[in-house]
Design a protein around this motif. Structure first.
Motif, PDB file in Angstrom:
ATOM      1  N   GLY A  77       0.814  -1.211   0.000  1.00 26.86           N
ATOM      2  CA  GLY A  77       0.000   0.000   0.000  1.00 26.86           C
ATOM      3  C   GLY A  77       0.845   1.258   0.000  1.00 26.86           C
ATOM      4  O   GLY A  77       1.869   1.346   0.680  1.00 26.86           O
ATOM      5  N   LYS A  78       0.385   2.247  -0.755  1.00 30.59           N
ATOM      6  CA  LYS A  78       1.086   3.533  -0.858  1.00 30.59           C
ATOM      7  C   LYS A  78       0.216   4.650  -0.279  1.00 30.59           C
ATOM      8  O   LYS A  78      -1.015   4.553  -0.280  1.00 30.59           O
ATOM      9  CB  LYS A  78       1.401   3.858  -2.322  1.00 30.59           C
ATOM     10  N   PRO A  79       0.851   5.721   0.197  1.00 33.18           N
ATOM     11  CA  PRO A  79       0.073   6.865   0.669  1.00 33.18           C
ATOM     12  C   PRO A  79      -0.578   7.601  -0.493  1.00 33.18           C
ATOM     13  O   PRO A  79       0.048   7.830  -1.526  1.00 33.18           O
ATOM     14  CB  PRO A  79       1.116   7.743   1.363  1.00 33.18           C
ATOM     15  N   ILE A  80      -1.843   7.952  -0.337  1.00 34.74           N
ATOM     16  CA  ILE A  80      -2.519   8.858  -1.265  1.00 34.74           C
ATOM     17  C   ILE A  80      -2.464  10.227  -0.602  1.00 34.74           C
ATOM     18  O   ILE A  80      -3.019  10.441   0.481  1.00 34.74           O
ATOM     19  CB  ILE A  80      -3.977   8.433  -1.508  1.00 34.74           C
ATOM     20  N   ARG A  81      -1.777  11.157  -1.248  1.00 37.69           N
ATOM     21  CA  ARG A  81      -1.441  12.406  -0.552  1.00 37.69           C
ATOM     22  C   ARG A  81      -1.177  13.512  -1.559  1.00 37.69           C
ATOM     23  O   ARG A  81      -0.570  13.278  -2.601  1.00 37.69           O
ATOM     24  CB  ARG A  81      -0.191  12.170   0.307  1.00 37.69           C
ATOM     25  N   ARG A  82      -1.648  14.679  -1.263  1.00 34.68           N
ATOM     26  CA  ARG A  82      -1.255  15.847  -2.052  1.00 34.68           C
ATOM     27  C   ARG A  82       0.197  16.148  -1.747  1.00 34.68           C
ATOM     28  O   ARG A  82       0.643  16.051  -0.611  1.00 34.68           O
ATOM     29  CB  ARG A  82      -2.149  17.039  -1.711  1.00 34.68           C
ATOM     30  N   ASP A  83       0.987  16.535  -2.753  1.00 39.17           N
ATOM     31  CA  ASP A  83       2.438  16.490  -2.590  1.00 39.17           C
ATOM     32  C   ASP A  83       3.076  17.758  -2.035  1.00 39.17           C
ATOM     33  O   ASP A  83       4.244  17.744  -1.678  1.00 39.17           O
ATOM     34  CB  ASP A  83       3.125  16.099  -3.897  1.00 39.17           C
TER      35      ASP A  83
END
Length: 536
Positions: free
Chosen positions: A510-516
């Protein structure tokens, strides 16, 4: 921002505008019923995966290092859950068995945002994860003087304090609340979580300031509206009108959480109101879960005072703890001594009353609405949070059954149809509501989501392979800790986490879903130096 449906008369297209990449591939899914809801594909095809992306979709055979037989099974984009409070590792495994490959905590949100992402990354997850910025956490911090911790347990503990729930914030407090929320956005939060039903005493100007902040940063708000009541004034209808008016005034994209719970027994009027707003171009979206019961803490404002009349339910037995119906005396006792106790409350009885089933259908099948679970954290027999490297779920663990079976329930009851019943929605439309629509709700502000919810060349290899004939939710209100069945294979970012119906516990892709964009506002407690991080 209203999400509209693609015409079902559009011709199916295999793959995408991108050409297939050359093989051989890492993994080939062979001969499955491939469904891509964006292009209305529903056809027996082969899918090639290279790394974490879909590399080929073809009617012709594909060569790969690993072949997975998908004959007779549905191959679809993994489900995107916009409303998942169960952000702990065992909760993630429970949702993986329900076909969820991305679980986001958007309604309530968390704070501090950077702390949340750091904590989850250190532990790892089998599925993708992310969160919005919790307005309630910021409000508790300013009204009660408690510094937020990025977990649900801290929030549950705050129900022993009442100042943040039922009092106005002065101008200075509002300014500091907004500053805390904005810091969370700058740290990569996916929007603003506005849990208004838990703090209905907040001011209209405070809500307006939150909507303006969302418009400024071009992110959605995710709102549990101020009132959950079928009775006017202070009704769910009124609260939805407040949200719609702010979206129209500020231009902010405002997402309505669990329309079924917001509307309750007043679903016909509330659904009509939302439709009128969308038809007028107001940027609002919505979601629903396929149950007629909500879950919350017993100390929440929605269960105080004349709560039975406001919900339109007959007596206190509509509320349950660990599957046991309550009395008002027991509710009063828990509200005094253990207000953070998790309860379920049945506002509809769709299994017993056809008219209630019709009301639930209005929200679950609402055009353009996502399916979202509102999955709760799991607690053990002693009432403590089930967290850490724990699997299977401990015997007697408790949560609302939607925490385990939301998406399977939707597929089995609405897309497959019950005994002697025709499906209420096509398979393509069901996959659209569980994958593409939630991805589209986010993708304007979160570019990562443009690779989710589709099964096309170049898309993220978040894929579920399931048997529509046998997929089934097994969680009940009395025995909720039973994972769904029928999902034969689940892949996240190209890595199998469930193979032949068995979990692969060593896999945490799993990866983070995030505004960068990450910066720091001056003078905000607990923030460090400015930085920028990549989240793709």
């Amino acid at each position: 921002m209203a999400i509209r449906e693609m015409s079902m008369t559009d011709k199916p297209q295999v793959g995408s505008t991108q050409q297939n990449e050359p093989g051989p591939y890492d993994i080939v899914l062979v001969g499955g019923r491939v469904v891509d809801p964006e292009r209305n594909v529903d056809e027996v095809l082969n899918v090639g995966i290279t790394g974490d992306r879909v590399a080929a979709i073809s009617r012709e055979p594909l060569e790969g290092t690993t072949a997975i037989d998908a004959e007779g099974l549905v191959v679809a984009p993994g489900f995107v859950d916009l409303h998942s409070h169960g952000q702990q590792l065992p909760a993630a495994w429970m949702q993986a068995f329900d076909g969820v490959t991305t679980a986001l905590e958007l309604e309530s949100g968390l704070l501090p945002i950077a702390e949340y992402y750091d904590n989850v990354a250190a532990e790892g997850r089998p599925i993708n994860y992310g969160a919005s910025v919790a307005w309630t956490y910021a409000r508790i911090a300013e009204k009660e003087g408690l510094e937020p911790e990025a977990d649900m347990v801290w929030f549950q503990g705050a129900f022993s304090h009442d100042g943040w729930q039922n009092s106005l914030a002065d101008d200075g407090e509002v300014e500091r609340i907004i500053t805390r929320v904005e810091q969370g956005l700058l740290e990569g939060g996916l929007g603003i979580g506005i849990n208004g039903g838990y703090a209905p005493g907040y001011g209209r100007k405070e809500y307006h300031a939150l909507a303006k902040l969302a418009a400024k940063h071009k992110v959605p708000t995710f709102t549990h509206v101020r009132y959950l009541s079928v009775r006017e004034p202070d009704s769910g209808f009124e609260a939805l009108g407040e949200l719609i008016s702010l979206a129209a005034t500020t231009g902010a994209h405002m997402h309505i959480c669990h329309l079924n719970a917001n509307a309750g027994r007043d679903a016909r009027a509330c659904v009509a109101l939302v439709a009128e707003a969308q038809d007028s171009g107001v940027p609002v979206t919505t979601e629903a879960y396929p149950y007629g019961a909500c879950s919350s803490t017993v100390g929440a404002e929605v269960f105080q005072g004349d709560w039975l009349a406001r919900w339109g339910v007959e007596d206190a037995s509509a509320m349950e703890v660990n599957g046991e119906p309550m009395t008002q005396e027991k509710i009063d006792e828990l509200q005094k001594n253990a207000p953070g106790t998790v309860v379920n409350m049945h506002f509809l009885h769709p299994d017993d009353k056809p008219e209630d089933a019709d009301l639930l259908d209005l929200t679950v099948l609402y055009p353009g609405a996502a399916i979202a679970s509102d999955a709760m954290p799991w607690v053990g027999k002693d009432g403590t949070l089930v967290e850490g490297d724990v699997w299977p779920m401990p015997e007697g663990a408790f949560a609302h059954p939607r925490s385990a079976g939301c998406f399977s329930r939707f597929l089995s009851r609405w897309a497959r149809g019950g005994p002697g019943q025709e499906p209420k929605v096509s398979l393509v439309e069901a996959i659209r509501k569980t994958s593409l629509i939630p991805a589209r709700i986010l993708e304007a502000s979160v570019p990562q989501m443009r690779g989710k919810g589709r099964l096309q060349v170049g898309a993220d290899a978040d894929i579920v392979v399931f048997d529509l004939a046998t997929v089934q939710d097994n969680a009940t209100f009395t025995e909720p800790a039973q994972h769904s069945t029928g999902f034969r294979h689940v892949l996240v970012n190209g890595t199998p986490i469930i193979r032949d119906g068995k979990e692969l516990l060593e896999q945490r892709p799993g990866k983070p879903i995030r505004r960068d964009l990450v910066t720091t506002l001056p003078g905000v407690p607990g923030t460090g130096a400015a930085e920028r991080v990549e989240t793709s």
